[in-house]
Design a protein around this motif. Structure first.
Motif, PDB file in Angstrom:
ATOM      1  N   VAL A  83      -4.358   8.299 -12.965  1.00 31.12           N
ATOM      2  CA  VAL A  83      -3.207   9.035 -13.490  1.00 31.12           C
ATOM      3  C   VAL A  83      -2.739   8.403 -14.792  1.00 31.12           C
ATOM      4  O   VAL A  83      -2.484   9.087 -15.775  1.00 31.12           O
ATOM      5  CB  VAL A  83      -2.061   9.071 -12.447  1.00 31.12           C
ATOM      6  CG1 VAL A  83      -0.771   9.557 -13.081  1.00 31.12           C
ATOM      7  CG2 VAL A  83      -2.436   9.974 -11.282  1.00 31.12           C
ATOM      8  N   PHE A 128      -5.963  -0.099   6.004  1.00 32.46           N
ATOM      9  CA  PHE A 128      -4.855  -0.089   5.049  1.00 32.46           C
ATOM     10  C   PHE A 128      -5.285  -0.589   3.683  1.00 32.46           C
ATOM     11  O   PHE A 128      -4.904  -0.038   2.659  1.00 32.46           O
ATOM     12  CB  PHE A 128      -3.690  -0.935   5.578  1.00 32.46           C
ATOM     13  CG  PHE A 128      -2.691  -0.119   6.342  1.00 32.46           C
ATOM     14  CD1 PHE A 128      -2.030   0.936   5.728  1.00 32.46           C
ATOM     15  CD2 PHE A 128      -2.429  -0.383   7.667  1.00 32.46           C
ATOM     16  CE1 PHE A 128      -1.114   1.701   6.428  1.00 32.46           C
ATOM     17  CE2 PHE A 128      -1.511   0.374   8.372  1.00 32.46           C
ATOM     18  CZ  PHE A 128      -0.856   1.426   7.762  1.00 32.46           C
ATOM     19  N   VAL A 186      -6.082   5.968  -7.771  1.00 34.35           N
ATOM     20  CA  VAL A 186      -5.330   7.167  -8.153  1.00 34.35           C
ATOM     21  C   VAL A 186      -4.371   6.810  -9.281  1.00 34.35           C
ATOM     22  O   VAL A 186      -4.312   7.489 -10.299  1.00 34.35           O
ATOM     23  CB  VAL A 186      -4.567   7.742  -6.942  1.00 34.35           C
ATOM     24  CG1 VAL A 186      -3.590   8.823  -7.384  1.00 34.35           C
ATOM     25  CG2 VAL A 186      -5.548   8.297  -5.915  1.00 34.35           C
ATOM     26  N   LEU A 187      -3.674   5.692  -9.099  1.00 33.57           N
ATOM     27  CA  LEU A 187      -2.715   5.252 -10.104  1.00 33.57           C
ATOM     28  C   LEU A 187      -3.379   5.037 -11.446  1.00 33.57           C
ATOM     29  O   LEU A 187      -2.937   5.538 -12.471  1.00 33.57           O
ATOM     30  CB  LEU A 187      -2.095   3.920  -9.662  1.00 33.57           C
ATOM     31  CG  LEU A 187      -0.670   3.979  -9.139  1.00 33.57           C
ATOM     32  CD1 LEU A 187      -0.183   2.566  -8.903  1.00 33.57           C
ATOM     33  CD2 LEU A 187       0.237   4.669 -10.139  1.00 33.57           C
ATOM     34  N   ALA A 205      -5.331   4.120  -3.402  1.00 33.98           N
ATOM     35  CA  ALA A 205      -4.074   4.435  -4.084  1.00 33.98           C
ATOM     36  C   ALA A 205      -4.067   3.836  -5.486  1.00 33.98           C
ATOM     37  O   ALA A 205      -3.635   4.462  -6.450  1.00 33.98           O
ATOM     38  CB  ALA A 205      -2.896   3.897  -3.274  1.00 33.98           C
ATOM     39  N   LEU A 206      -4.601   2.625  -5.608  1.00 38.65           N
ATOM     40  CA  LEU A 206      -4.688   1.973  -6.909  1.00 38.65           C
ATOM     41  C   LEU A 206      -5.543   2.788  -7.869  1.00 38.65           C
ATOM     42  O   LEU A 206      -5.192   2.994  -9.022  1.00 38.65           O
ATOM     43  CB  LEU A 206      -5.302   0.578  -6.747  1.00 38.65           C
ATOM     44  CG  LEU A 206      -4.347  -0.590  -6.917  1.00 38.65           C
ATOM     45  CD1 LEU A 206      -5.066  -1.884  -6.651  1.00 38.65           C
ATOM     46  CD2 LEU A 206      -3.751  -0.598  -8.322  1.00 38.65           C
ATOM     47  N   THR A 261       0.833  -1.205   0.000  1.00 42.95           N
ATOM     48  CA  THR A 261       0.000   0.000   0.000  1.00 42.95           C
ATOM     49  C   THR A 261       0.859   1.243   0.000  1.00 42.95           C
ATOM     50  O   THR A 261       0.613   2.183  -0.754  1.00 42.95           O
ATOM     51  CB  THR A 261      -0.888   0.033   1.260  1.00 42.95           C
ATOM     52  OG1 THR A 261      -0.948  -1.250   1.804  1.00 42.95           O
ATOM     53  CG2 THR A 261      -2.235   0.576   0.980  1.00 42.95           C
ATOM     54  N   PHE A 298      -7.135   1.998   1.936  1.00 37.26           N
ATOM     55  CA  PHE A 298      -6.200   3.001   1.433  1.00 37.26           C
ATOM     56  C   PHE A 298      -5.496   2.476   0.182  1.00 37.26           C
ATOM     57  O   PHE A 298      -5.302   3.196  -0.798  1.00 37.26           O
ATOM     58  CB  PHE A 298      -5.180   3.342   2.532  1.00 37.26           C
ATOM     59  CG  PHE A 298      -4.261   4.444   2.125  1.00 37.26           C
ATOM     60  CD1 PHE A 298      -4.749   5.735   1.929  1.00 37.26           C
ATOM     61  CD2 PHE A 298      -2.909   4.207   1.914  1.00 37.26           C
ATOM     62  CE1 PHE A 298      -3.906   6.760   1.538  1.00 37.26           C
ATOM     63  CE2 PHE A 298      -2.074   5.230   1.520  1.00 37.26           C
ATOM     64  CZ  PHE A 298      -2.565   6.507   1.337  1.00 37.26           C
ATOM     65  N   GLY A 299      -5.148   1.193   0.239  1.00 32.97           N
ATOM     66  CA  GLY A 299      -4.493   0.562  -0.908  1.00 32.97           C
ATOM     67  C   GLY A 299      -5.363   0.632  -2.148  1.00 32.97           C
ATOM     68  O   GLY A 299      -4.899   1.011  -3.225  1.00 32.97           O
ATOM     69  N   PHE A 331       2.416   1.824  -3.358  1.00 33.70           N
ATOM     70  CA  PHE A 331       1.428   2.374  -4.304  1.00 33.70           C
ATOM     71  C   PHE A 331       1.183   3.849  -4.051  1.00 33.70           C
ATOM     72  O   PHE A 331       1.172   4.665  -4.964  1.00 33.70           O
ATOM     73  CB  PHE A 331       0.104   1.612  -4.191  1.00 33.70           C
ATOM     74  CG  PHE A 331       0.070   0.409  -5.080  1.00 33.70           C
ATOM     75  CD1 PHE A 331       0.357   0.551  -6.430  1.00 33.70           C
ATOM     76  CD2 PHE A 331      -0.249  -0.838  -4.593  1.00 33.70           C
ATOM     77  CE1 PHE A 331       0.336  -0.548  -7.272  1.00 33.70           C
ATOM     78  CE2 PHE A 331      -0.274  -1.936  -5.421  1.00 33.70           C
ATOM     79  CZ  PHE A 331       0.021  -1.799  -6.759  1.00 33.70           C
ATOM     80  N   ALA A 332       1.033   4.187  -2.763  1.00 36.53           N
ATOM     81  CA  ALA A 332       0.746   5.565  -2.394  1.00 36.53           C
ATOM     82  C   ALA A 332       1.903   6.462  -2.822  1.00 36.53           C
ATOM     83  O   ALA A 332       1.697   7.536  -3.386  1.00 36.53           O
ATOM     84  CB  ALA A 332       0.511   5.667  -0.896  1.00 36.53           C
TER      85      ALA A 332
END
Lengths: 211, 234
Positions: free
Chosen positions: B22, B8, B18-19, B15-16, A7, B11-12, A10-11
């Motif tokens: 992008v 977590f 966002v990736l 984040a994925l 995580t 959040f992961g 990735f962040a």
């Protein structure tokens, strides 16, 4: 624990991307400041594409090796430029599919056929802007792109090269853009699967337009 | 602990997202050209040939090669053109790059800018004077490998003037196509000053900007096919 590390990685990557684009924008702005020193002032109005000095073309990779270029010899277009608020500008153009020219007559005939453009059924390729956004010295022009009867939204990053006064005081503007799209999304599949003819099409727009 | 883990993973996932966002965003902009480059690299690696297979004479494939140029009009945009008739050979030495050679000629009257009247003007004395100078030629004198690029120095002859030019080139392949033909791609770009070759036509705009730039971008996109060894006559 593994998950936690993943995580965080990735962040971090995500963050790096965001910061990366920020610094890019900063660069663009400084280019724009330099560009502002141009001696000929931008003027609002309708500018018609000058066919003799404009190119609406494309490049497709052959066997993953080199770009093979092609152009349309017949096209027309108009830029409605708003000098006070450039985001209120608009552009539209169309190109005759039958006028495709890749400098090999036999290939041009093939491109006109149903394998590619199907020029008889779909005589024109068109673009019509719906939205213009400014990002540094780039104008992101979003609009409807129609090819082979399929319409998709496309964003074209346009750079206004500047304005010039021709002989007799006529105002001329120059703009260039390059973008890419996947031709198979428009039903132009020929040769794409084998990789012999690239499925990504680079679009080249070198536009000189006269008021 | 479980709760923390749950947070977590949320959040992961975020984040994925966002990736992905992008990536798909950059896919719409210029960054997508990079992915194509990468794809070509991948393609070339997959079809890697032995040095012996790579070596030899490659004839320009006319249908897939472009000897082109671009000239800036009124300081605004580049107007492209190319020669329809040309011929060339690359002698590729896979073991010693510096022993490689490139040479080509283009028929000046075959100039094509998409506008007939302009092409005729280019053929005239104002520009190429094709009746007197029917051909342009390039012949390499030195090839130097620099990282992934090849710096090719050679003699460019146009309108009776010969000048040394340096053309940085990149090579793609060689690959073996579906029919067993060995092909390579070579791209090169350089800038020459047309006045050095006695091509002087053009006036300036009222603000001093030349109507036609002195500098001409030469754009080479060469796909060439390895010549098959000639069968010995019986």
């Amino acid at each position: 624990m593994k998950k936690v590390i993943l995580t965080i990685v990735f962040a971090l990557i995500g963050g790096a991307f965001l910061f990366g684009t920020d610094s890019l924008d900063a660069k663009k702005i400084s280019i724009e400041e330099k560009f502002g020193n141009s001696t000929v002032v931008a003027e609002s109005g309708a500018y018609k594409f000058d066919v003799a000095h404009s190119a609406i073309g494309f490049k497709v990779k052959h066997m993953g090796l080199v770009d093979v270029p092609g152009y349309f010899t017949e096209f027309s277009g108009t830029v409605n430029y708003n000098a006070d608020d450039v985001t209120k500008s608009s552009v539209e153009f169309s190109a005759k599919t039958a006028s495709v020219d890749t400098r090999v007559a036999r290939r041009d005939n093939h491109l006109r056929s149903a394998d590619f453009f199907d020029a008889e059924k779909f005589p024109e390729i068109t673009f019509k802007s719906k939205k213009v956004e400014k990002s540094g010295d780039t104008l992101n022009v979003t609009g409807d792109f129609t090819l082979r009867g399929v319409t998709k939204t496309m964003t074209i990053p346009v750079k206004v090269a500047g304005f010039a006064s021709g002989r007799g005081g006529s105002k001329v503007m120059g703009a260039t853009a390059e973008t890419m799209f996947d031709r198979t999304a428009f039903g132009v599949d020929y040769g794409a699967k084998s990789g012999a003819i690239g499925k990504d099409v680079k679009v080249i727009l070198n536009i000189e337009a006269k008021k | 602990m479980n709760k923390r883990r749950f947070l977590f993973s949320i959040f992961g996932v975020f984040a994925l997202f966002v990736l992905v966002a992008v990536f798909s965003f950059s896919g719409n902009s210029n960054a997508s050209s990079m992915t194509v480059e990468e794809r070509i690299e991948a393609y070339a690696v997959k079809t890697k040939l032995s040095k012996e297979e790579q070596m030899g004479d490659y004839q320009f494939d006319k249908a897939h090669s472009t000897i082109g140029f671009k000239i800036r009009h009124m300081g605004l945009v580049d107007v492209p053109g190319a020669f329809r008739k040309f011929d060339g050979v690359i002698n590729f030495d896979a073991k010693k790059a510096k022993n490689s050679k490139v040479e080509f000629t283009a028929e000046m009257k075959s100039v094509d800018t998409g506008i007939n009247a302009r092409d005729n003007h280019l053929r005239s004395k104002d520009f190429f004077e094709v009746q007197k100078y029917p051909e342009m030629s390039f012949k390499s004198t030195k090839v130097k490998k620099k990282g992934k690029r090849y710096i090719v120095t050679g003699d460019l002859t146009m309108k009776g003037v010969t000048k040394q030019v340096r053309i940085p080139m990149r090579m793609y392949g060689p690959i073996k196509d579906g029919r067993g033909t060995i092909r390579m791609g070579v791209t090169g770009q350089t800038v020459i000053n047309r006045r050095a070759f006695n091509v002087n036509y053009g006036s300036n705009l009222p603000n001093g900007t030349p109507m036609l730039s002195d500098n001409v971008v030469v754009d080479l996109q060469i796909e060439s096919v390895k010549k098959k060894p000639k069968q010995a006559k019986k």
